[in-house]
Design a protein around this motif. Structure first.
Motif, PDB file in Angstrom:
ATOM      1  N   GLY A  21       0.829  -1.196   0.000  1.00  0.00           N
ATOM      2  CA  GLY A  21       0.000   0.000   0.000  1.00  0.00           C
ATOM      3  C   GLY A  21       0.861   1.242   0.000  1.00  0.00           C
ATOM      4  N   SER A  22       0.229   2.377   0.275  1.00  0.00           N
ATOM      5  CA  SER A  22       0.913   3.664   0.272  1.00  0.00           C
ATOM      6  C   SER A  22       0.906   4.270   1.666  1.00  0.00           C
ATOM      7  CB  SER A  22       0.226   4.625  -0.705  1.00  0.00           C
ATOM      8  OG  SER A  22       0.292   4.124  -2.017  1.00  0.00           O
ATOM      9  N   TYR A  23       2.006   4.939   1.997  1.00  0.00           N
ATOM     10  CA  TYR A  23       2.167   5.587   3.292  1.00  0.00           C
ATOM     11  C   TYR A  23       2.669   7.006   3.033  1.00  0.00           C
ATOM     12  CZ  TYR A  23       2.027   0.748   4.863  1.00  0.00           C
ATOM     13  OH  TYR A  23       1.652  -0.560   5.094  1.00  0.00           O
ATOM     14  N   TYR A  24       1.999   7.994   3.608  1.00  0.00           N
ATOM     15  CA  TYR A  24       2.365   9.395   3.430  1.00  0.00           C
ATOM     16  C   TYR A  24       2.852   9.961   4.752  1.00  0.00           C
ATOM     17  CZ  TYR A  24      -0.262   8.629  -0.815  1.00  0.00           C
ATOM     18  OH  TYR A  24      -0.705   8.117  -2.009  1.00  0.00           O
ATOM     19  N   VAL A  25       4.006  10.645   4.718  1.00  0.00           N
ATOM     20  CA  VAL A  25       4.588  11.197   5.934  1.00  0.00           C
ATOM     21  C   VAL A  25       4.858  12.679   5.720  1.00  0.00           C
ATOM     22  CG1 VAL A  25       6.520  11.094   7.558  1.00  0.00           C
ATOM     23  CG2 VAL A  25       5.645   8.985   6.518  1.00  0.00           C
ATOM     24  N   LYS A  26       4.258  13.503   6.581  1.00  0.00           N
ATOM     25  CA  LYS A  26       4.538  14.942   6.573  1.00  0.00           C
ATOM     26  C   LYS A  26       5.717  15.160   7.510  1.00  0.00           C
ATOM     27  CE  LYS A  26      -0.250  16.181   5.690  1.00  0.00           C
ATOM     28  NZ  LYS A  26      -1.456  16.824   6.212  1.00  0.00           N
TER      29      LYS A  26
END
Length: 191
Positions: A21-26
């Motif tokens: 899957g996809s993981y987004y990190v700010k």
């Protein structure tokens, strides 16, 4: 209800098993040794760092707005895509980096891409700036850069067939023109 990709605020470390899957990190990301069971994407608004002595699984797409730094003695799996908005540094250029990337792995940046000594990969290297490879560089695939500097005992084989074009959005395996050529200048060989 639709499933959405996890979004993390603040710095994040990924280690162990990671689900596809996809993981987004700010923020910034640190990748510890990762086992992947399918195609996985990690996007960071900051930097992405892989420490020394790590193993990263297959089919990983890494996108960083900041720099990507990959430590020494690191194994990177096959069919990966590593994109940095600023620069990519693979291994420590002052030491034996001993970094190996599996077949079909692409490293792409509009900035500089620098590898340490003993870097081995099959795939694509694209650097909008300078590409600088250390000694004992072994690469099969395509290298595209504004300027190229390669150290001693290097082996470079041009072979577009090792690139996983499906991993690079907008890139096809076909030629744009049927009339291709290039000029080699300032070429010297020592026998």
């Amino acid at each position: 209800m639709a499933n959405t990709a996890p979004t993390y605020t603040g710095n994040r470390t990924f280690s162990g098993s990671l689900s596809p899957g996809s993981y987004y990190v700010k923020g910034n990301v640190t990748l510890d040794s990762l086992t992947l069971s399918g195609a996985t994407t990690i996007v960071a608004t900051g930097t992405i760092i892989v420490g020394n002595n790590k193993t990263i699984g297959n089919n990983l797409t890494v996108i960083a707005a900041g720099a990507i730094t990959i430590g020494n003695n690191t194994e990177i799996g096959t069919n990966g895509l590593w994109y940095s908005g600023t620069r990519i540094t693979i291994g420590n250029s002052g030491e034996i980096a001993d970094v190996h990337a599996g077949a079909g792995t692409s490293f792409i940046t509009p900035g500089n891409l620098i590898t340490g000594n003993v870097f081995e990969s099959n795939g694509l290297i694209f650097s909008g700036g300078s590409f600088i490879a250390g000694n004992n560089f072994e690469f099969t695939g395509l290298v595209v850069a504004n300027s190229v500097t390669i150290g001693n005992n290097a082996e470079l084989s041009v072979n577009p067939n090792v690139i996983n074009f499906d991993a690079v959005p907008g890139m096809s395996a076909g030629m744009i023109s049927t009339e291709g050529s290039f000029d080699v200048t300032n070429w010297g060989e020592v026998y």
